[in-house]
Design a protein around this motif. Sequence first.
Motif, PDB file in Angstrom:
ATOM      1  N   ASN A 212      43.817 -11.598 119.857  1.00 47.10           N
ATOM      2  CA  ASN A 212      42.426 -12.009 120.093  1.00 47.10           C
ATOM      3  C   ASN A 212      42.484 -13.191 121.063  1.00 47.10           C
ATOM      4  O   ASN A 212      42.764 -14.321 120.670  1.00 47.10           O
ATOM      5  N   GLU A 280      29.833 -21.951 119.119  1.00 50.17           N
ATOM      6  CA  GLU A 280      29.782 -21.392 117.763  1.00 50.17           C
ATOM      7  C   GLU A 280      29.317 -19.941 117.801  1.00 50.17           C
ATOM      8  O   GLU A 280      29.873 -19.074 117.102  1.00 50.17           O
ATOM      9  N   GLU A 281      28.322 -19.672 118.606  1.00 53.69           N
ATOM     10  CA  GLU A 281      27.799 -18.304 118.745  1.00 53.69           C
ATOM     11  C   GLU A 281      28.862 -17.353 119.286  1.00 53.69           C
ATOM     12  O   GLU A 281      29.072 -16.251 118.751  1.00 53.69           O
ATOM     13  N   ALA A 283      32.182 -17.809 119.338  1.00 54.34           N
ATOM     14  CA  ALA A 283      33.320 -17.689 118.418  1.00 54.34           C
ATOM     15  C   ALA A 283      33.008 -16.725 117.285  1.00 54.34           C
ATOM     16  O   ALA A 283      33.842 -15.871 116.927  1.00 54.34           O
ATOM     17  N   ASN A 284      31.816 -16.831 116.719  1.00 55.76           N
ATOM     18  CA  ASN A 284      31.431 -15.916 115.632  1.00 55.76           C
ATOM     19  C   ASN A 284      31.406 -14.471 116.121  1.00 55.76           C
ATOM     20  O   ASN A 284      31.863 -13.550 115.412  1.00 55.76           O
ATOM     21  N   LYS A 285      30.868 -14.250 117.288  1.00 54.97           N
ATOM     22  CA  LYS A 285      30.783 -12.918 117.869  1.00 54.97           C
ATOM     23  C   LYS A 285      32.166 -12.285 118.038  1.00 54.97           C
ATOM     24  O   LYS A 285      32.339 -11.075 117.865  1.00 54.97           O
ATOM     25  N   ASN A 286      33.171 -13.127 118.356  1.00 55.96           N
ATOM     26  CA  ASN A 286      34.516 -12.623 118.648  1.00 55.96           C
ATOM     27  C   ASN A 286      35.505 -12.833 117.498  1.00 55.96           C
ATOM     28  O   ASN A 286      36.720 -12.763 117.707  1.00 55.96           O
ATOM     29  N   ASN A 287      34.970 -13.068 116.292  1.00 53.10           N
ATOM     30  CA  ASN A 287      35.820 -13.233 115.111  1.00 53.10           C
ATOM     31  C   ASN A 287      36.895 -14.299 115.301  1.00 53.10           C
ATOM     32  O   ASN A 287      38.064 -14.115 114.935  1.00 53.10           O
ATOM     33  N   ARG A 289      37.864 -18.641 115.095  1.00 57.78           N
ATOM     34  CA  ARG A 289      37.530 -19.884 114.410  1.00 57.78           C
ATOM     35  C   ARG A 289      37.389 -20.991 115.445  1.00 57.78           C
ATOM     36  O   ARG A 289      38.116 -21.025 116.439  1.00 57.78           O
ATOM     37  N   LEU A 290      36.453 -21.880 115.210  1.00 58.32           N
ATOM     38  CA  LEU A 290      36.162 -22.944 116.179  1.00 58.32           C
ATOM     39  C   LEU A 290      36.182 -24.307 115.508  1.00 58.32           C
ATOM     40  O   LEU A 290      35.582 -24.494 114.449  1.00 58.32           O
TER      41      LEU A 290
END
Length: 387
Positions: A212, A280-281, A283-287, A289-290
């Motif tokens: 990833n 944040e948006e 990172a969440n979309k691409n699985n 962690r941020l």
Amino acid sequence: MTVKFISKAASKVNEERLLNLFLDLAKVNGPSGKEQLVADYLLEELPKLGFSVTFDEAYKKFNGEVGNLIAWHEGSDNSIPPLFFSTHMDTVLPTENLNPIIKNGIISSDGTTILGADDRAALASYIEGFRAVIESGIPHGPIEFILTVNEQAGLVGAKYLDYTIPKSKAGYIFDSSGDVGQVILQGPYSSRIWFTVHGNSAHIALNSEVGNNAFLIAAEGLLKMKLGEIDNETVANIGIIKGGELTSIIPGSVIFGGEVRSFSQEKLNRQLDHMKGIMEEVANKNNARLDVKIEEKYLGFNVSEDNKLVINVKEATKNINVSHYVTKTLGGADTNILNENGLTCITLGNGFQNIHTFNEYISIENLNNTGRLTASLIEQWYENHKQ
């Protein structure tokens, strides 16, 4: 033709002496955190003018050589509120083996080093300006020099200054590329923001299916961020990206950081929230962690035009036949930190150009006018407080 100044002190500024002093100081090598030689030079010169010299222990916070220098002169009339002049002792790069060139009224290096006019020009001018005050015989109040270390690395010396030592509460900092006469009344709020994107590393040929790519996630976020000039009060930038192991490895993490500056605390916070929200948006979309970290660099300042410091400098510039103008800047300076800690001050132009490069230069006219304005400010400060 000899120019006559209303300021008696300014008329005593010795141009040749000031030039030689500046060249001597410019040749003293003192990059950030390594200012001992500069401090030694000042420790020898300032007592000759009647200053008592104190050093704090700020250097211990960043493994430097010497602390901030605070020099105090009682003046001839201690009923006058003390006035300080501040600048930094360090240069952004070494000036070792400096070979200054003077041509057509311009002082530069030979192109192999910086000149260090930022801000040895102010140091030399403060010394010559005060010497002119003494030689003129005019009365004057207490004068203080607050000379910081490690400024170029992010106003570090000023941050760790022992604020129990300075006795004065109002002053000036000559540290801007504007010609003498520039009066900066407002400076920005500034914060850094750091992002760490955690994806998943994998070998490009052996197990790429579990990879990833953190670089691609970061890139997607950066493309969606508003950066550059956000509005006429706010700017934002991403300036550092670190990551990767091998060309054959899909990067599992990346760190990148930037900075936001604004004249408005509200707008600064809004921009930081925007940058954080975008990442944040994505990172969440691409699985992924941020992690996000925000560091306050310094607070903004805004000094009113009816402040005594501003009135004083307007009158002092007239007394040396120089036009003044007020402005604001998104550039940071020790002015931000000192104001934040209760020492009200404004930034003044002293005319160095192309700073932090080997093409740096300053005109002899700006150097002389910095010395003259220093003397005139001291003289006018006394007159204004005796009225």
